[in-house]
Design an enzyme around this catalytic site. Sequence first.
Site, PDB file in Angstrom:
ATOM      1  N   HIS A 110      27.905  33.431  16.804  1.00  0.00           N
ATOM      2  CA  HIS A 110      28.375  33.131  15.456  1.00  0.00           C
ATOM      3  C   HIS A 110      27.229  32.903  14.479  1.00  0.00           C
ATOM      4  CE1 HIS A 110      32.913  32.522  16.019  1.00  0.00           C
ATOM      5  NE2 HIS A 110      32.456  33.394  16.862  1.00  0.00           N
ATOM      6  N   SER A 129      28.745  39.570  15.080  1.00  0.00           N
ATOM      7  CA  SER A 129      29.008  40.712  15.964  1.00  0.00           C
ATOM      8  C   SER A 129      28.255  41.959  15.527  1.00  0.00           C
ATOM      9  CB  SER A 129      30.502  41.026  15.959  1.00  0.00           C
ATOM     10  OG  SER A 129      31.227  40.001  16.563  1.00  0.00           O
ATOM     11  N   LYS A 141      44.467  41.936  17.365  1.00  0.00           N
ATOM     12  CA  LYS A 141      43.928  43.004  18.209  1.00  0.00           C
ATOM     13  C   LYS A 141      43.586  42.478  19.605  1.00  0.00           C
ATOM     14  CE  LYS A 141      40.640  46.764  18.021  1.00  0.00           C
ATOM     15  NZ  LYS A 141      39.777  47.538  17.139  1.00  0.00           N
ATOM     16  N   ASP A 142      43.016  41.277  19.668  1.00  0.00           N
ATOM     17  CA  ASP A 142      42.713  40.692  20.980  1.00  0.00           C
ATOM     18  C   ASP A 142      43.993  40.416  21.760  1.00  0.00           C
ATOM     19  OD1 ASP A 142      39.991  40.808  20.685  1.00  0.00           O
ATOM     20  OD2 ASP A 142      39.752  38.728  20.039  1.00  0.00           O
ATOM     21  N   GLU A 157      31.971  41.504  48.718  1.00  0.00           N
ATOM     22  CA  GLU A 157      33.011  41.874  47.778  1.00  0.00           C
ATOM     23  C   GLU A 157      32.538  43.047  46.921  1.00  0.00           C
ATOM     24  OE1 GLU A 157      35.819  40.334  48.741  1.00  0.00           O
ATOM     25  OE2 GLU A 157      36.162  39.123  46.962  1.00  0.00           O
TER      26      GLU A 157
HETATM   27  C1  HEM Z   1      34.107  31.276  37.498  1.00  0.00           C
HETATM   28  C2  HEM Z   1      35.287  31.141  37.961  1.00  0.00           C
HETATM   29  C3  HEM Z   1      35.642  31.315  39.426  1.00  0.00           C
HETATM   30  C4  HEM Z   1      35.420  32.395  40.259  1.00  0.00           C
HETATM   31  C5  HEM Z   1      34.733  33.716  39.897  1.00  0.00           C
HETATM   32  C6  HEM Z   1      35.992  32.059  41.568  1.00  0.00           C
HETATM   33  C7  HEM Z   1      35.998  32.898  42.696  1.00  0.00           C
HETATM   34  C8  HEM Z   1      36.613  32.628  43.901  1.00  0.00           C
HETATM   35  C9  HEM Z   1      36.764  33.540  44.996  1.00  0.00           C
HETATM   36  C10 HEM Z   1      36.238  34.987  45.041  1.00  0.00           C
HETATM   37  C11 HEM Z   1      37.454  32.907  45.992  1.00  0.00           C
HETATM   38  C12 HEM Z   1      37.890  33.490  47.349  1.00  0.00           C
HETATM   39  C13 HEM Z   1      39.297  33.994  47.272  1.00  0.00           C
HETATM   40  C14 HEM Z   1      39.882  34.301  48.625  1.00  0.00           C
HETATM   41  O1  HEM Z   1      39.522  35.334  49.214  1.00  0.00           O
HETATM   42  O2  HEM Z   1      40.682  33.491  49.091  1.00  0.00           O
HETATM   43  C15 HEM Z   1      37.710  31.568  45.554  1.00  0.00           C
HETATM   44  C16 HEM Z   1      38.372  30.609  46.307  1.00  0.00           C
HETATM   45  C17 HEM Z   1      38.628  29.308  45.887  1.00  0.00           C
HETATM   46  N1  HEM Z   1      38.321  28.767  44.647  1.00  0.00           N
HETATM   47 FE1  HEM Z   1      37.441  29.742  43.094  1.00  0.00          FE
HETATM   48  N2  HEM Z   1      36.530  30.794  41.506  1.00  0.00           N
HETATM   49  C18 HEM Z   1      36.323  30.285  40.231  1.00  0.00           C
HETATM   50  C19 HEM Z   1      36.693  29.034  39.770  1.00  0.00           C
HETATM   51  C20 HEM Z   1      37.218  28.010  40.554  1.00  0.00           C
HETATM   52  C21 HEM Z   1      37.467  26.651  40.101  1.00  0.00           C
HETATM   53  C22 HEM Z   1      37.163  26.095  38.718  1.00  0.00           C
HETATM   54  C23 HEM Z   1      37.994  25.967  41.154  1.00  0.00           C
HETATM   55  C24 HEM Z   1      38.396  24.504  41.096  1.00  0.00           C
HETATM   56  C25 HEM Z   1      38.063  23.689  41.998  1.00  0.00           C
HETATM   57  C26 HEM Z   1      38.101  26.881  42.273  1.00  0.00           C
HETATM   58  C27 HEM Z   1      38.616  26.566  43.559  1.00  0.00           C
HETATM   59  C28 HEM Z   1      38.738  27.451  44.625  1.00  0.00           C
HETATM   60  C29 HEM Z   1      39.332  27.118  45.903  1.00  0.00           C
HETATM   61  C30 HEM Z   1      39.920  25.753  46.323  1.00  0.00           C
HETATM   62  C31 HEM Z   1      39.239  28.291  46.707  1.00  0.00           C
HETATM   63  C32 HEM Z   1      39.705  28.434  48.185  1.00  0.00           C
HETATM   64  C33 HEM Z   1      41.126  28.850  48.323  1.00  0.00           C
HETATM   65  C34 HEM Z   1      41.265  30.347  48.458  1.00  0.00           C
HETATM   66  O3  HEM Z   1      40.527  30.939  49.220  1.00  0.00           O
HETATM   67  O4  HEM Z   1      42.147  30.908  47.802  1.00  0.00           O
HETATM   68  N3  HEM Z   1      37.618  28.111  41.881  1.00  0.00           N
HETATM   69  N4  HEM Z   1      37.212  31.411  44.269  1.00  0.00           N
END
Ligand code: HEM
Lengths: 183, 438
Positions: free
Chosen positions: B216, B220, B244-245, B288
Amino acid sequence: MAEATQPNSDHEEDSGRRDFLNYLAIGVGAVGAASFAWPIINSMNPSKDVLALASIEVDLSQIDVGSAIKVVWRGKPVFIRHRTEKEIEEAKAVDISTLIDPETDADRVQNADWLIIVGVCTHLGCIPMGTADGEPRGEYDGWFCPCHGSHYDSSGRIRKGPSPTNLLVPTYTFLTDSTVRIG
Amino acid sequence: MSNHPAPNFKNPVIRWVDSRLPVFSYVHAEYGVFPMPKNLNYFWNFGALAMVVLMVMILTGIMLAMQYTPNVDLAFNSVERIMRDVNSGWLLRYIHMNGASMFFIVVYIHIFRGMYYGSYKNPRELLWILGVVILVLMMATAFMGYVLPWGQMSFWGATVITNLFSAFPLIGESIVQWLWGGFSVDNPTLNRFFALHYLLPFIIIAVVALHVVALHVVKSNNPDGIEVRGPQDTVPFHPYFTAKDSLGLAVFLFIFAFFVFFAPNYMGHPDNYIEANPLVTPPHIVPEWYFLPYYAILRSFVDGWWIYEIFFGWWSEAKLAGVLAMFGSLIIVAVLPWLDTSKVRSCRYRPIYKWAVILFLINFIILGWVGGKPAEEPYVTIAQGATMYYFFHFLILTPLIGWIERPKPLPASISEPVLKAGSGAQFAGASAAKMEKS
Ligand code: HEM
Ligand code: FES
């Protein structure tokens, strides 16, 4: 002139003392911060309970000549192979100057019958195959890592593939002829 | 940040708050009347999309964390429980799982948009660097998240990636044990990864905030890559870009929902539904999909490859060279503003560089494709060629084309092509909405 330099040099002396105090304060602060940072960083290192579980005892009497077992030590597998005469001969016969990571077989075993090595590929940590019957043992009668194709010989030395070093020999002691403590 | 006078709010409560904490004025200035170039195309939607996905990830993540147990004996089952027993647990998890993939698609398009239209150039260098920082934080977050379900790919992916640090001479081994909190990937590792996976998204929010503040200030870029000359070149953010968004978001959510409901495991790996076993390595470990291009670069460095032998062979092992090249491939994106020697921003007016950028994209896709193949011929050679091209593009092609290329003449202003097309339109601003896509 003299009048002009007088207050000036006063000022300089003053600022020198002030700088010193400044550096001192910053320095003490930095040492304080560092001594606080270290325990925080160090808290992530292996803890006492993890270290306490760091040795195991294994009974070797059940392992026949020519076969091998996997035991878990520090969360990773250790291969224990009861080597055959042929395997021992092969391991000893190699001209070590041809090796990627030159080591004699004698440097790697305490008792030539028993090869004890950490079963973690020194490339990127996969578990090489060749311990259980029927698994591929690679081109050198030892182990073969399927991840990126490393071949290890009957002394666990790297012979071909991307691994930089031989399979690690853990510290171990023979407590009796048929029991060994690893770690 | 903006010189617009604060609006006169009618609601007395809003007025009371705003004169003490000007949040309403801020939103009005930065998202209400904020001037946007009026020639933006749909590639300018992806920043807003990324923001939405980040919020979705945090929301679903926090809900998952209420059900998840970070312990090597319980983690896998707690995720299965989320899938089978927790109300809507399967939905939360599938949104979170596929959301990670969506996040990377959106951000990759967002970055490529920047490369094509020269959005990284003066004065937007810092904005660009903050973007690369966000990408790196996202990678760390996604990597640690993938470890949490404690499947075979979780475990072995974590093992292979943390082992990369052992490549550093002398201190490598201690670094790896410090990362693990033990002698292998184990319970302490899972616990700290969970803590960090929870933390990092909030750090991402902070960096995104800086990214937006910087945006900002410098405002842009646009598809013509030329400066905004005055109010006739802009339209207010609201209602033009809020609308648009929203349209872009609706289309995006359709695609996202398709994966969540009809192909939730398409982008995953079946081995991750097998519980982690530290004694058995799956025969073919792949990260991945969004990491595959970097994984291909990492694996390209083997003994005997001439590039390796020339640049690294005499001072470093192949393993270390691969690690350095992989980190280098990200750092090099951050310094792109100083590698590009051309003054012209947009590829619309850069007849040669335009093709270089398109080839770069194709090459990046090839890297991703070979990264998922086993390390054997012909894939090794393809990966090495593509790795070479990746660095060749940044280090040789980009500066060189900037010097030799003769750009096409730039339009005098953003409204000039608009005025020419809409003959007779005297007030460019009045026809802005109609012309916006031209
Ligand atoms: C930048 C944002 C985020 C990204 C890119 C991300 C990415 C991921 C990925 C790739 C997995 C594995 C999924 C699977 O195969 O099960 C995962 C699992 C998990 N994430 Fe995140 N995550 C993000 C934010 C968060 C936040 C803020 C939390 C809050 C605590 C969180 C909690 C969990 C938990 C508890 C799991 C395990 C359960 C599962 O496997 O489904 N994540 N996350
Ligand atoms: S991990 Fe064994 S060859 Fe790469």
